[in-house]
Design an enzyme around this catalytic site. Structure first.
Site, short mmCIF file in Angstrom:
data_model
loop_
_atom_site.label_atom_id
_atom_site.label_comp_id
_atom_site.label_asym_id
_atom_site.label_seq_id
_atom_site.Cartn_x
_atom_site.Cartn_y
_atom_site.Cartn_z
N SER A 115 0.85 -1.19 0.00
CA SER A 115 0.00 0.00 0.00
C SER A 115 0.89 1.24 0.00
CB SER A 115 -0.88 0.01 1.25
OG SER A 115 -1.42 1.31 1.42
N ASP B 169 -6.81 -6.27 4.59
CA ASP B 169 -6.12 -4.98 4.59
C ASP B 169 -6.05 -4.43 6.00
OD1 ASP B 169 -5.17 -2.45 4.01
OD2 ASP B 169 -6.86 -1.87 2.72
N GLY B 170 -4.83 -4.28 6.50
CA GLY B 170 -4.62 -3.66 7.80
C GLY B 170 -3.89 -4.57 8.77
N GLY C 123 -8.81 3.97 7.56
CA GLY C 123 -8.48 5.38 7.80
C GLY C 123 -7.00 5.66 8.00
N MET D 237 -9.04 8.30 0.42
CA MET D 237 -9.86 8.70 1.57
C MET D 237 -10.35 10.13 1.36
SD MET D 237 -7.58 7.17 4.70
CE MET D 237 -6.55 5.70 4.48
N MET E 15 -12.19 4.59 0.12
CA MET E 15 -12.79 4.78 1.45
C MET E 15 -13.47 6.14 1.42
SD MET E 15 -9.59 3.19 3.53
CE MET E 15 -8.54 3.42 2.10
N MET F 97 -11.74 -5.81 5.90
CA MET F 97 -10.80 -4.95 6.63
C MET F 97 -10.38 -5.64 7.92
SD MET F 97 -10.27 -2.24 4.79
CE MET F 97 -9.23 -1.42 5.99
N GLY G 53 -0.62 1.50 9.81
CA GLY G 53 0.12 1.26 11.05
C GLY G 53 -0.71 0.88 12.26
N GLY H 68 1.06 -2.10 4.20
CA GLY H 68 1.56 -0.74 4.03
C GLY H 68 2.79 -0.50 4.87
N SER H 69 2.59 -0.26 6.17
CA SER H 69 3.72 0.10 7.03
C SER H 69 4.74 -1.03 7.16
CB SER H 69 3.21 0.54 8.41
OG SER H 69 2.40 -0.46 8.98
N ASP I 272 -4.82 3.75 -1.74
CA ASP I 272 -5.86 4.09 -0.75
C ASP I 272 -6.40 5.50 -0.93
OD1 ASP I 272 -6.07 1.76 1.02
OD2 ASP I 272 -3.95 2.14 1.43
N HIS J 185 -8.61 1.27 -3.64
CA HIS J 185 -9.48 1.05 -2.49
C HIS J 185 -10.11 2.38 -2.11
CE1 HIS J 185 -9.60 -0.09 2.10
NE2 HIS J 185 -10.80 0.01 1.59
N HIS K 101 -1.43 -1.37 -4.17
CA HIS K 101 -2.66 -0.95 -3.50
C HIS K 101 -2.67 0.57 -3.31
CE1 HIS K 101 -6.15 -1.83 -0.91
NE2 HIS K 101 -5.68 -0.92 -0.06
C1 DX5 Z 1 -6.12 1.65 5.92
C2 DX5 Z 1 -5.78 1.37 4.48
C3 DX5 Z 1 -4.69 0.40 4.33
C4 DX5 Z 1 -3.36 0.81 4.94
C5 DX5 Z 1 -2.83 -0.42 5.59
O1 DX5 Z 1 -7.35 2.21 6.04
O2 DX5 Z 1 -6.89 0.88 3.75
O3 DX5 Z 1 -4.50 -0.02 2.99
O4 DX5 Z 1 -2.43 1.30 4.03
O5 DX5 Z 1 -1.74 -0.07 6.34
P1 DX5 Z 1 -0.98 -1.09 7.30
O6 DX5 Z 1 -0.53 -2.25 6.46
O7 DX5 Z 1 0.14 -0.26 7.83
O8 DX5 Z 1 -1.96 -1.53 8.35
ZN ZN Z 2 -6.49 -0.09 1.73
#
Ligand code: DX5
Ligand code: ZN
Length: 229
Positions: free
Chosen positions: A18, A184-185, A155, A47, A81, A150, A158, A206-207, A45, A79, A43
């Protein structure tokens, strides 16, 4: 790329980095680093400050990396949101999205929205929040290409993985039909194997990837954990 070609790239176990956790001042090199390591699903994101509090990125940024992702043999996994997601499908398809996933909680017209995404030539995905039961997508067999469960509240990157997630994905598996299950997450080496064992094949990270000193090495370790699950 045809939708069946897109689906072929999505098939199998994938770690989808991500870019939310990437350094946006060097986004192209960050994408190249993980794709050189083997990532094929990137990926993205989105928002809107309404469905979730933060505001992130939109079609302009998607179009700035789409060619790079496609030339490296990958797909852009968007994705959304956001509220009123149906108003944005066309712009993201034009920007180069290959899969577009919106939240079931964001529209009363989930079935119609999935059809609208497919008409744009993209794979159609529906996401559910941790508090939304798997039954929310049980009538969508055949209509969705991706179902995203999810594993944190949407949102922010990390956040801590929600421990009930593997059990939820096990319950989602029988209602998902042919749709791929995406999570995801909070995905990293500790959680990836539990999610593939439960039935997920597309794991967003992501992180755990971009927050690591060596994102390519982190990607490979999470993939190995997912494949061992
Ligand atoms: C959160 C996002 C994720 C985010 C995941 O709302 O949809 O895609 O980047 O981040 P990590 O992998 O750090 O939980
Ligand atoms: Zn996502």
């Amino acid at each position: 790329m045809s939708t069946s070609e897109k689906r072929l790239i999505y098939d199998g176990i994938h770690i989808a980095p991500s870019i939310l956790s990437a350094d946006f001042s060097r986004l192209g090199p960050a994408v190249a680093e993980v794709m050189d390591a083997g990532a094929r699903v990137i990926h993205f994101d989105v928002m809107d400050g309404c469905f979730v509090p933060p505001i992130t990125i939109g079609p302009l940024v998607a179009s700035s990396i789409a060619d790079q992702v496609h030339e490296a043999g990958g797909v852009l996994d968007v994705h959304l949101m956001i509220d009123r997601p149906d108003l944005q499908f066309e712009e993201f398809a034009k920007a180069g999205a290959d899969g577009i996933t919106f939240h079931a909680e964001a529209t009363p017209h989930v079935h119609r929205a999935l059809g609208a995404i497919r008409e744009l030539g993209c794979l159609a995905g529906v996401a559910i929040n941790p508090g939304t039961p798997v039954e929310a997508v049980s009538e969508l067999r055949g209509s969705a290409d991706l179902i995203l469960a999810m594993t944190v509240n949407p949102g922010w990157g990390g956040q801590a993985f929600i421990e009930g997630s593997p059990d939820k994905v096990s319950r989602l598996k029988p209602v998902a039909g042919d749709a791929l299950i995406e999570v995801d997450g909070g995905i990293g080496t500790e959680t990836a194997g539990r999610m593939t064992a439960a039935g997920a094949s597309l794991l967003v990270a992501g992180s755990a990837v971009f927050g690591a000193g060596d994102p390519a090495e982190a990607y490979s370790k999470i993939l190995a954990a997912a494949e061992a699950g």
